[in-house]
Design a protein around this motif. Structure first.
Motif, PDB file in Angstrom:
ATOM      1  N   ASP B  83      31.853  41.763  42.485  1.00  0.00           N
ATOM      2  CA  ASP B  83      32.088  42.913  43.356  1.00  0.00           C
ATOM      3  C   ASP B  83      30.846  43.101  44.227  1.00  0.00           C
ATOM      4  N   GLU B  85      31.018  44.848  47.251  1.00  0.00           N
ATOM      5  CA  GLU B  85      31.427  45.810  48.268  1.00  0.00           C
ATOM      6  C   GLU B  85      30.200  46.490  48.870  1.00  0.00           C
ATOM      7  N   ARG B 101      38.043  35.088  44.829  1.00  0.00           N
ATOM      8  CA  ARG B 101      38.543  36.424  44.446  1.00  0.00           C
ATOM      9  C   ARG B 101      37.450  37.498  44.407  1.00  0.00           C
ATOM     10  N   ASN B 103      35.060  40.525  45.839  1.00  0.00           N
ATOM     11  CA  ASN B 103      35.275  41.653  46.738  1.00  0.00           C
ATOM     12  C   ASN B 103      34.045  41.817  47.623  1.00  0.00           C
ATOM     13  N   GLU B 105      34.279  43.632  50.614  1.00  0.00           N
ATOM     14  CA  GLU B 105      34.735  44.621  51.583  1.00  0.00           C
ATOM     15  C   GLU B 105      33.534  45.360  52.178  1.00  0.00           C
ATOM     16  N   SER B 121      41.145  33.722  48.361  1.00  0.00           N
ATOM     17  CA  SER B 121      41.670  35.008  47.895  1.00  0.00           C
ATOM     18  C   SER B 121      40.594  36.097  47.818  1.00  0.00           C
ATOM     19  N   GLN B 123      38.280  39.264  49.180  1.00  0.00           N
ATOM     20  CA  GLN B 123      38.508  40.442  50.009  1.00  0.00           C
ATOM     21  C   GLN B 123      37.315  40.604  50.940  1.00  0.00           C
ATOM     22  N   VAL B 125      37.636  42.605  53.971  1.00  0.00           N
ATOM     23  CA  VAL B 125      38.039  43.601  54.953  1.00  0.00           C
ATOM     24  C   VAL B 125      36.781  44.299  55.487  1.00  0.00           C
ATOM     25  N   ALA B 142      42.488  34.482  51.897  1.00  0.00           N
ATOM     26  CA  ALA B 142      41.548  35.616  51.890  1.00  0.00           C
ATOM     27  C   ALA B 142      42.008  36.694  52.863  1.00  0.00           C
ATOM     28  N   ASP B 143      41.509  37.897  52.639  1.00  0.00           N
ATOM     29  CA  ASP B 143      41.854  39.032  53.488  1.00  0.00           C
ATOM     30  C   ASP B 143      40.624  39.392  54.323  1.00  0.00           C
TER      31      ASP B 143
END
Lengths: 142, 419
Positions: B83, B85, B101, B103, B105, B121, B123, B125, B142-143
């Motif tokens: 993570d 973020e 996978r 994060n 963001e 995959s 994140q 954003v 991936a996003d």
């Protein structure tokens, strides 16, 4: 140093079993059984029989039972051929001729997670003889 | 309060002891040498790791939320499921890291080096990746919505199936990038270089594509509706099955473009004949009528789409020659007849179960076609199975044989019969 290759040249024909620890290139013809890490069948080449290899690249003719991890295919696949692979690539044809001409054949590629599991064969019927005694003759014959 | 001091962390790492699940929140570890450390599932939220060395460290599932990693060296580190973020990774060395996978963001990765990094995959954003080096990185699935990638080096990056809606790629270098099935709706790409990029089935609707180079790019089945193409350069671009039209191409600089099914350059249309071609007058120098029948697909008048959620059961359908039918829904026990050159495209979400397809059309499968009917596919001129496609069927070929094409990754249970 270049990787060692077993080469069956154009005009040569080999009948029987070929087992090799190195790659095999076939520009001629092999009839029989072939086991190798890699097999390259040139446009002039043909392999008829049972093939078990890791990698197969064929531009020639295949017939029989072909098993490989990865296959890149062009050329021709004859009637009564079964191809089994984890991955198969056939490139899009560029003209009027297909990349591969398939005869009557079966192709099984990849693992389909949605596929129903193959039905296990039922266990053989136990002969119903009395404990400690031989089964009746009709059951024994089964 | 963190569980350990700076010195204790260094000492443990030196001794090769694990710091798995350690509470290191807000700890100042700037310039620390943590190479090969095991920090799996550790809590480093808000920690200061500026210029720290974490090469090959195990940081799987670690929390680095709001952490300060400016110019940190994470080469070869395992950050799977981490993570990050809002973390600051500006100028960090992330070569070859595994961020599957993870994060990220809102994370800041400006100027970071992610060469060969794996981010499937993940994140991302609102992430900032301006001027970052991302050569050969993998962002499949991936996003990256609203992410900023302006000026980034994205040569040969894998964005297959990624969500890139409203992402900013201005002046980015995307030569040879894989953008198959990527969603670039409302993305901003002015001045980006997409030469040789693979954009099959990419969604470019309402994107700003002004001054973008599409030279040699494969845009087959891509959608451009509402995109801004002022000054965009199309040269030897493959456009078969896309919605490229005179209206869509307004303001674009079109040299010659290819409308061959295979994207092999065999149906090159020069700019002088493009308008006639796109209006369906295929006599302007294209090949045989048969070839033209296939090539006329870009602006079909008879295009149909069955969306996700549509279900057709026990139906009989006939599609005219040259029509294009895309299915992301489910067809159950249907009987379908394809006219010459008609294309039936089963999308990734599409399912044909127990159906029969007849006629000399083209069947393209990215989803599933499963049928025990004999034959399930009769007389198809071409059958193309994409890397995500599954076909379980008995195929009866026409005279002259079916043209098959299979991409690696497809699943096949085929019984092929000759005419």
């Amino acid at each position: 140093m270049a990787e060692k290759q077993t080469i069956v040249e154009e005009g040569s024909e080999l009948t029987g079993t070929l087992k090799s620890n190195c790659g095999v290139t076939v520009s001629g013809k092999i009839s029989g059984e072939l086991h190798a890490p890699a097999l390259m069948v040139a446009a002039t080449g043909a392999v008829h029989g049972t093939v078990k290899v890791d990698r197969l690249h064929s531009q020639g003719e295949l017939a029989g039972r072909i098993e490989a991890d990865t296959i890149e295919l062009s050329g021709r696949v004859n009637d009564q051929t079964t191809i089994t692979a984890r991955s198969l690539e056939v490139k899009t044809s560029n003209g009027d001729q297909p990349t591969v001409i398939f005869g009557n054949c079966v192709i099984e590629v990849g693992v389909d997670p949605h596929e129903p599991p193959a039905q296990a064969a039922p266990p053989p019927k136990e002969a119903k003889g009395k404990k400690g005694q031989p089964a009746p003759p009709e059951a024994q014959a089964e | 309060m963190p569980e350990f001091t700076f010195e204790e962390v260094i000492e443990r790492v030196k001794r090769g002891e694990s710091l798995e699940r350690a509470d290191l929140r807000e700890l100042d570890l700037s310039k620390a040498n943590l190479d090969d450390a095991n920090l799996r599932r550790a809590d480093l939220e808000g920690a200061n790791l500026e210029e720290a060395s974490l090469r090959r460290a195990n940081l799987a599932s670690v929390s680095l939320r709001d952490a300060f990693l400016v110019r940190a060296n994470l080469e070869g580190a395992n950050l799977r499921g981490a993570d990050l973020e809002s973390a600051n990774l500006e100028g960090a060395n992330l070569r070859g890291v595994d961020l599957s996978r993870a994060n990220l963001e809102g994370a800041n990765l400006e100027g970071a080096d992610l060469t060969g990094a794996r981010l499937p995959s993940a994140q991302l954003v609102d992430a900032k990746l301006g001027v970052a080096t991302l050569e050969n990185a993998v962002f499949a699935n991936a996003d990256l919505r609203n992410a900023y990638l302006g000026g980034a080096n994205l040569t040969a990056v894998d964005f297959q199936n990624a969500i890139l809606e409203a992402a900013n790629f201005e002046e980015a270098l995307l030569t040879g990038a894989n953008l198959r099935d990527a969603v670039l709706r409302r993305a901003v790409l002015p001045g980006a270089d997409l030469s040789g990029a693979k954009l099959e089935r990419a969604v470019l609707e309402e994107a700003d594509l002004s001054q973008v180079s599409f030279q040699d790019a494969d845009c087959r089945h891509a959608t451009f509706q509402g995109a801004r193409l002022k000054g965009a350069k199309f040269s030897r671009t493959h456009l078969y099955g896309s919605d490229f039209s005179i209206e869509v191409a307004d303001g674009a600089e079109v040299d010659e473009v290819d409308f061959s099914v295979a994207g092999d350059g065999s149906q090159l249309i020069p700019a002088s004949r493009l308008a006639a071609f796109l209006n369906g007058k295929t006599d302007g120098g294209t090949a045989s009528p048969q070839a033209a029948a296939v090539a006329v697909a870009p602006v079909p008048t008879n295009r149909r789409y069955f969306g996700h959620g549509d279900v057709l059961r026990d139906a009989s359908l006939e599609f005219d020659a040259d029509s294009i039918v895309e299915v992301d829904g489910r067809f159950l026990k249907c009987n379908i007849t394809l006219g010459q050159g008609a294309q039936l495209i089963i999308g990734r979400e599409g399912l044909f179960d127990g159906c029969q397809v007849h006629g000399s059309g083209i069947l393209i499968v990215h989803g599933r076609f499963v049928s025990d009917a004999v034959p399930s596919i009769n007389g198809a001129r071409r059958i193309i199975v994409g890397s995500t496609g599954t076909v379980r069927a008995t195929v009866k070929q026409p005279d002259g044989h079916t043209h098959f094409a299979f991409e690696p990754g497809c699943i096949l249970r085929l019984k092929i019969e000759t005419a």
